[in-house]
Design a protein around this motif. Sequence first.
Motif, PDB file in Angstrom:
ATOM      1  N   MET A   1       3.502 -65.986  92.149  1.00 46.82           N
ATOM      2  CA  MET A   1       3.370 -67.367  91.705  1.00 46.82           C
ATOM      3  C   MET A   1       2.126 -67.967  92.335  1.00 46.82           C
ATOM      4  O   MET A   1       1.824 -67.734  93.486  1.00 46.82           O
ATOM      5  N   THR A   2       1.418 -68.771  91.547  1.00 45.13           N
ATOM      6  CA  THR A   2       0.213 -69.413  92.029  1.00 45.13           C
ATOM      7  C   THR A   2       0.481 -70.888  92.271  1.00 45.13           C
ATOM      8  O   THR A   2       0.841 -71.621  91.338  1.00 45.13           O
ATOM      9  N   GLY A   3       0.334 -71.338  93.508  1.00 46.33           N
ATOM     10  CA  GLY A   3       0.438 -72.716  93.955  1.00 46.33           C
ATOM     11  C   GLY A   3       1.108 -73.713  93.057  1.00 46.33           C
ATOM     12  O   GLY A   3       2.322 -73.756  92.958  1.00 46.33           O
ATOM     13  N   ASP A   4       0.311 -74.531  92.370  1.00 43.07           N
ATOM     14  CA  ASP A   4       0.854 -75.619  91.571  1.00 43.07           C
ATOM     15  C   ASP A   4       0.881 -75.302  90.076  1.00 43.07           C
ATOM     16  O   ASP A   4       0.894 -76.200  89.245  1.00 43.07           O
ATOM     17  N   CYS A   5       0.929 -74.051  89.704  1.00 41.75           N
ATOM     18  CA  CYS A   5       0.942 -73.648  88.299  1.00 41.75           C
ATOM     19  C   CYS A   5       2.339 -73.856  87.711  1.00 41.75           C
ATOM     20  O   CYS A   5       3.299 -73.200  88.121  1.00 41.75           O
ATOM     21  N   VAL A   6       2.443 -74.771  86.766  1.00 41.16           N
ATOM     22  CA  VAL A   6       3.743 -75.081  86.176  1.00 41.16           C
ATOM     23  C   VAL A   6       4.325 -73.884  85.425  1.00 41.16           C
ATOM     24  O   VAL A   6       5.543 -73.669  85.452  1.00 41.16           O
ATOM     25  N   PHE A   7       3.483 -73.066  84.796  1.00 37.09           N
ATOM     26  CA  PHE A   7       4.020 -71.911  84.080  1.00 37.09           C
ATOM     27  C   PHE A   7       4.512 -70.837  85.039  1.00 37.09           C
ATOM     28  O   PHE A   7       5.471 -70.130  84.745  1.00 37.09           O
ATOM     29  N   CYS A   8       3.888 -70.714  86.201  1.00 39.05           N
ATOM     30  CA  CYS A   8       4.415 -69.808  87.230  1.00 39.05           C
ATOM     31  C   CYS A   8       5.790 -70.297  87.691  1.00 39.05           C
ATOM     32  O   CYS A   8       6.699 -69.498  87.884  1.00 39.05           O
ATOM     33  N   ALA A   9       5.922 -71.609  87.860  1.00 40.70           N
ATOM     34  CA  ALA A   9       7.199 -72.181  88.287  1.00 40.70           C
ATOM     35  C   ALA A   9       8.275 -71.971  87.221  1.00 40.70           C
ATOM     36  O   ALA A   9       9.431 -71.661  87.543  1.00 40.70           O
ATOM     37  N   ILE A  10       7.919 -72.122  85.959  1.00 35.06           N
ATOM     38  CA  ILE A  10       8.876 -71.858  84.880  1.00 35.06           C
ATOM     39  C   ILE A  10       9.276 -70.388  84.904  1.00 35.06           C
ATOM     40  O   ILE A  10      10.464 -70.054  84.820  1.00 35.06           O
ATOM     41  N   ALA A  11       8.303 -69.498  85.039  1.00 33.70           N
ATOM     42  CA  ALA A  11       8.590 -68.060  85.074  1.00 33.70           C
ATOM     43  C   ALA A  11       9.475 -67.689  86.256  1.00 33.70           C
ATOM     44  O   ALA A  11      10.300 -66.782  86.162  1.00 33.70           O
ATOM     45  N   ALA A  12       9.309 -68.412  87.368  1.00 40.47           N
ATOM     46  CA  ALA A  12      10.117 -68.148  88.564  1.00 40.47           C
ATOM     47  C   ALA A  12      11.487 -68.820  88.500  1.00 40.47           C
ATOM     48  O   ALA A  12      12.325 -68.594  89.370  1.00 40.47           O
ATOM     49  N   GLY A  13      11.689 -69.677  87.518  1.00 39.68           N
ATOM     50  CA  GLY A  13      12.962 -70.379  87.390  1.00 39.68           C
ATOM     51  C   GLY A  13      13.092 -71.590  88.292  1.00 39.68           C
ATOM     52  O   GLY A  13      14.194 -72.101  88.483  1.00 39.68           O
ATOM     53  N   THR A  14      11.989 -72.061  88.858  1.00 42.62           N
ATOM     54  CA  THR A  14      12.036 -73.211  89.768  1.00 42.62           C
ATOM     55  C   THR A  14      11.622 -74.519  89.095  1.00 42.62           C
ATOM     56  O   THR A  14      11.646 -75.568  89.725  1.00 42.62           O
ATOM     57  N   HIS A  15      11.233 -74.465  87.830  1.00 41.51           N
ATOM     58  CA  HIS A  15      10.885 -75.660  87.059  1.00 41.51           C
ATOM     59  C   HIS A  15      11.660 -75.589  85.753  1.00 41.51           C
ATOM     60  O   HIS A  15      11.683 -74.542  85.101  1.00 41.51           O
ATOM     61  N   PRO A  16      12.300 -76.680  85.359  1.00 46.07           N
ATOM     62  CA  PRO A  16      13.103 -76.627  84.133  1.00 46.07           C
ATOM     63  C   PRO A  16      12.250 -76.424  82.885  1.00 46.07           C
ATOM     64  O   PRO A  16      11.134 -76.946  82.793  1.00 46.07           O
ATOM     65  N   ALA A  17      12.794 -75.658  81.962  1.00 50.60           N
ATOM     66  CA  ALA A  17      12.134 -75.417  80.683  1.00 50.60           C
ATOM     67  C   ALA A  17      13.183 -74.930  79.690  1.00 50.60           C
ATOM     68  O   ALA A  17      14.153 -74.285  80.084  1.00 50.60           O
ATOM     69  N   PRO A  18      12.988 -75.213  78.408  1.00 56.77           N
ATOM     70  CA  PRO A  18      13.915 -74.723  77.375  1.00 56.77           C
ATOM     71  C   PRO A  18      13.621 -73.264  77.023  1.00 56.77           C
ATOM     72  O   PRO A  18      13.020 -72.949  75.994  1.00 56.77           O
TER      73      PRO A  18
END
Length: 141
Positions: free
Chosen positions: A1-18
Amino acid sequence: MTGDCVFCAIAAGTHPAPVVYEDEDTVAFLDITAVTPGHTLVVPRRHAADLWEIRPEDWAAVARTAHRIASRIRSELDPDGLTLFQANRAAGWQDVFHLHLHVVPRATNDRLHRPWVASPVPLERLEGMRRRLDLRTTAQN
């Protein structure tokens, strides 16, 4: 995961996404700025800013997932067509700097338009560029 990358966070399951699909290498989720119903983004789990950075095997995984998503869109939404769109860097219209492929279901007269008008270029005008880009004449493949 790269720092503040929202797509990395989605891929990691730490940011909500549909999320509509995920596997070991990719995640597919509905675009929160969808231009048509079913507009889906496919991203690699491993961060790559753009097509120039992505590893070939990760790009292949994105393509496989996009194909799978396109099949699901076809069976569930029965669109008139489908557009795949992938942008690179700001000048190429990229807005999130984690490679992503848009899978956009299309309807006849959905009011989306090509960003350019295609018009034929004489082959003799293309010859210089063809020579510059011809991979068959180099050892780089």
